[in-house]
Structures are given as structure tokens and as C-alpha cells.
Write an enzyme that holds these catalytic residues in place. Structure first.
Site: not given
Ligand code: SAH
Ligand code: SF4
Length: 359
Positions: A89, A102, A109, A113, A116, A337
Site C-alpha cells: 500500500e 507514504c 514486515c 511490533c 502494528c 499509520c
Molecule cells: N517500520 C517503520 C516504518 C513503518 S511504520 C517503523 O516502525 O518506524 C510507521 C509508524 O507508524 C511507526 O512509528 C509505527 O510504529 C507506527 N505505527 C504502527 N502501527 C500503528 C498503529 N496501529 N497506530 C499508530 N501508529 C502505528
Molecule cells: Fe514493522 Fe510495523 Fe514494527 Fe514498523 S511498526 S517495524 S512496520 S511491525
């Protein structure tokens, strides 16, 4: 060969090997990335013979848009097919004075996390340089089709879509340098941001290779909590991450690092969490971006209340830190995000185990 995979230097070396002059790569770059022309026969300042030869050597592979979602706030989300049932996406975010794209860097990934959606969708593969650059090309094409004659272009790129950019280091560095090249998109280093969950050695390598703006997804200010929320913290704990950020400042086009902090109700949003964060960041020039957690199914988190987000923000500001609360964009189309999950043919061990369990 996919022309989108080439940076100008490599293209020039390749073409020189075939007897062409150095500036030929400049011309091709301008056609492809500035005028958005992907068909060699329209590149009118190249000789007819070279156009014929190039069209036999190169293709310009642009992922197909499988779906487009439009948010009420103007945000668009494109689902792009990258083959074999995988799709990523890309999110287009228009604002008054800038248009941000973006981009995704991986199909899914693997870092998983806890909060996410991308992490929960598993992982299939890294995107290639060409697949990353083509996301920007497509968005610019969209703009030139929608606003003909106005020369509107994407002004900012953030690597905050699907994937951990610094795990796909080579392709991400190459694509970022193509975005910066004056013969292509000509974006300034300050307008390209790479967001990472904290791959410490890659932060140092990025400083040498292609120092663009850095955003670090922090989300917790002690190892115990961060280990749970951002599992890569077990490999690169906070003291190592902070040291890497301090080193990066020397190279950064912005004189600060952005720290992203997702606001999770009763998990990381109390006053004592704010105090720990203040203590952790007191010696680093930084900006803290508080992100209201965007929900998605199958996890048990909830977003902090507006009141606690504001309280947290005020604590940081009172301590002299720069804090902003991120305006959520595109949440009605799951483009905010962490809500991007695309279509991932998960091939991690985790994914295989899940499949076995379900059958
Ligand atoms: N992998 C990278 C970039 C992609 S995620 C990273 O983790 O930085 C982009 C941002 O969105 C990151 O700060 C991530 O922690 C945040 N993020 C992930 N899941 C989210 C959610 N459900 N709500 C708000 N922010 C989220
Ligand atoms: Fe991967 Fe989501 Fe963690 Fe970013 S926030 S490193 S996209 S699992």
C-alpha cells in the site's frame, strides 16, 4: 532490465559500456522521472536508433493499482500488486502547502511490533529499488493526470508504509538517492524521511550512505516495555539506539531526530511514562511526534483518551521538549499509520505455524 532499478550513475556506466555519451543517462532520467514518460519511442531527443536499442534492453515496470480508496479528508490509498499474490500500500496525503507520499519498503514486515497491522500480516519479501521508486512515479503521474498543465508534484516522501526500511537497506538507500537526484525528483534531504524501529548498525550506515531525515519509532522509554512493544529492542536496546541517534545528528539534514510515540491507553501514556521519556531524551535535539494509536482488528490495545494525550504532550512541553500530536489522516479507509496490511503471502515461521493451526 527494469529501468526503475537504475540510479543515474549505474545507468551512465552501463550506457557508456555500449558506446553512448555520459549525458544520455541524464536525458533518460529526465524523461522517465521528471516528464514521467515510460515509453522510449516518445523520448524525442534520443536518436531513433538508440530508442530502438533501449526499448529492447529496458522495460519500465510499474506495479498495477489493484484498488484505490479515497478518504473524506482527501487522503488516497493505493493497493499495488507486486506479483505472486502480493500487494503493498502507498498513501497519498495532500495538505495545504505540501503533498506527502507514504511509501512501502517491504511486503509485510517481520519485526512484529505488538500494535502494528503490518507486523501482524507477516512478511513475504523486500521490495526492489524499482518497486519503491515506481510508487513515487505513479503518484506523480496521478497528479499530472488530475491537474494537467499545473506541474504539481509530490513534495515529501516518508518511508512509513509497510515494512522496516532499514532491513531492506540497499534498495531503500538506492531509491532514496534516486528521489534526491536533480535529474529526477530533486527532493531535498529534509523532505525525505526514513522511519525505523531502531536497526542500530543500519542507522550508522545510513549516515554515511544517504543521510536523509530520520524518524525513530520509540513508543517506550524503558527496555522492559519496549521489548514487548517493539521486539527488535531485545537486539538493539535503548542505550544503543540513543547513542546511534546522537551520532546521526552530526549527519542529519535536519538538526534534530523525530521520535514517534504511539499513544496506547494505560500502556505507555501516564505522567510517569512522560517523565521517563523526558529523562531519556533530555540530551538529544529532537521533536516528539505523539501518534494516536489507530485501531485494527485482532489486538487488544486501545488508543489513549484525548485527555491523556494532551496531558502527556503538556508534560513534554513543560520540560522544554518539542512535541506535536499527529493529526490522523485517512483513518476512515484504514490508511493511517500502522493500519496498512496490503496482501501478504506470509512466509515467516510464525505464518506457517498459524496456517498449520488453522487447518
Ligand atoms: N517500520 C517503520 C516504518 C513503518 S511504520 C517503523 O516502525 O518506524 C510507521 C509508524 O507508524 C511507526 O512509528 C509505527 O510504529 C507506527 N505505527 C504502527 N502501527 C500503528 C498503529 N496501529 N497506530 C499508530 N501508529 C502505528
Ligand atoms: Fe514493522 Fe510495523 Fe514494527 Fe514498523 S511498526 S517495524 S512496520 S511491525
Amino acid at each position: 532490465m527494469n529501468l526503475f532499478d537504475f540510479n543515474r550513475h549505474d545507468l551512465s556506466v552501463f550506457l557508456k559500456g555500449k558506446g553512448y555519451r555520459g549525458y544520455c543517462s541524464d536525458q533518460i532520467f529526465q524523461w522517465l522521472h521528471q516528464r514521467l514518460v515510460s515509453d522510449f519511442f516518445s523520448m524525442s531527443n534520443l536518436s531513433k536508433a538508440s530508442r530502438l536499442e533501449f526499448s529492447g534492453i529496458f522495460s519500465c515496470q510499474v506495479p498495477t493499482v489493484v484498488r484505490e480508496h479515497c478518504s473524506l479528508d482527501g487522503t488516497l490509498k493505493w493497493l499495488l500488486s507486486v506479483g505472486e499474490g502480493n500487494a503493498v500500500e502507498t498513501v497519498y496525503i495532500p495538505e495545504k502547502r505540501r503533498i506527502t507520499l507514504c511509501v512501502s519498503s517491504q511486503v509485510g514486515c517481520a519485526l512484529d511490533c505488538a500494535f502494528c497491522a503490518t507486523g501482524k500480516s507477516g512478511f513475504n519479501r523486500n521490495l526492489t529499488t524499482g518497486e519503491i521508486v515506481a510508487q513515487l512515479w505513479l503518484a506523480n503521474r496521478y497528479l499530472s493526470d488530475r491537474y494537467p498543465g499545473e506541474n504539481r508534484r509530490i513534495t515529501n516522501v516518508v518511508f512509513m508504509g509497510m515494512g522496516e526500511p532499514l532491513v531492506n537497506f540497499e534498495a531503500v538507500m538506492r531509491s532514496a538517492s534516486i528521489m534526491l537526484d536533480d535529474f529526477s525528483y530533486g527532493l531535498s534531504r529534509r523532505r525525505v524521511t526514513i522511519s525505523t524501529s531502531g536497526i542500530v548498525p543500519a542507522i550508522d550506515r545510513m549516515a554515511e550512505r544517504c543521510p536523509v531525515a530520520l524518524a525513530v519509532s520509540l513508543h517506550a522509554s524503558d527496555n522492559e516495555l519496549r521489548d514487548k512493544l517493539v521486539p527488535i529492542n531485545r537486539k538493539y536496546p535503548l542505550h544503543q539506539l540513543m547513542a546511534a541517534c546522537e551520532r546521526y545528528i552530526e549527519h542529519s539534514p535536519k538538526k534534530f531526530i523525530t521520535f514517534e510515540y504511539v499513544m496506547l491507553k494505560d500502556v505507555n501514556d501516564t505522567t510517569s511514562h512522560a517523565e521517563k521519556l523526558i529523562n531519556l531524551l533530555k540530551n538529544i535535539p529532537c521533536k516528539i511526534n505523539l501518534i494516536p494509536w489507530n485501531p485494527f482488528p485482532s489486538v487488544s490495545f486501545s488508543c489513549s483518551t484525548n485527555q491523556s494525550i494532551l496531558r502527556f504532550h503538556n508534560c513534554l512541553c513543560d520540560a522544554g521538549l518539542v512535541s506535536t500530536i499527529r493529526k490522523t489522516r485517512g483513518d476512515d479507509i484504514d490508511a493511517a499509520c500502522g493500519q496498512l496490511s496490503g496482501e501478504v503471502k506470509d512466509c515467516t515461521r510464525r505464518g506457517v505455524l498459524r496456517l498449520q493451526k488453522n487447518h
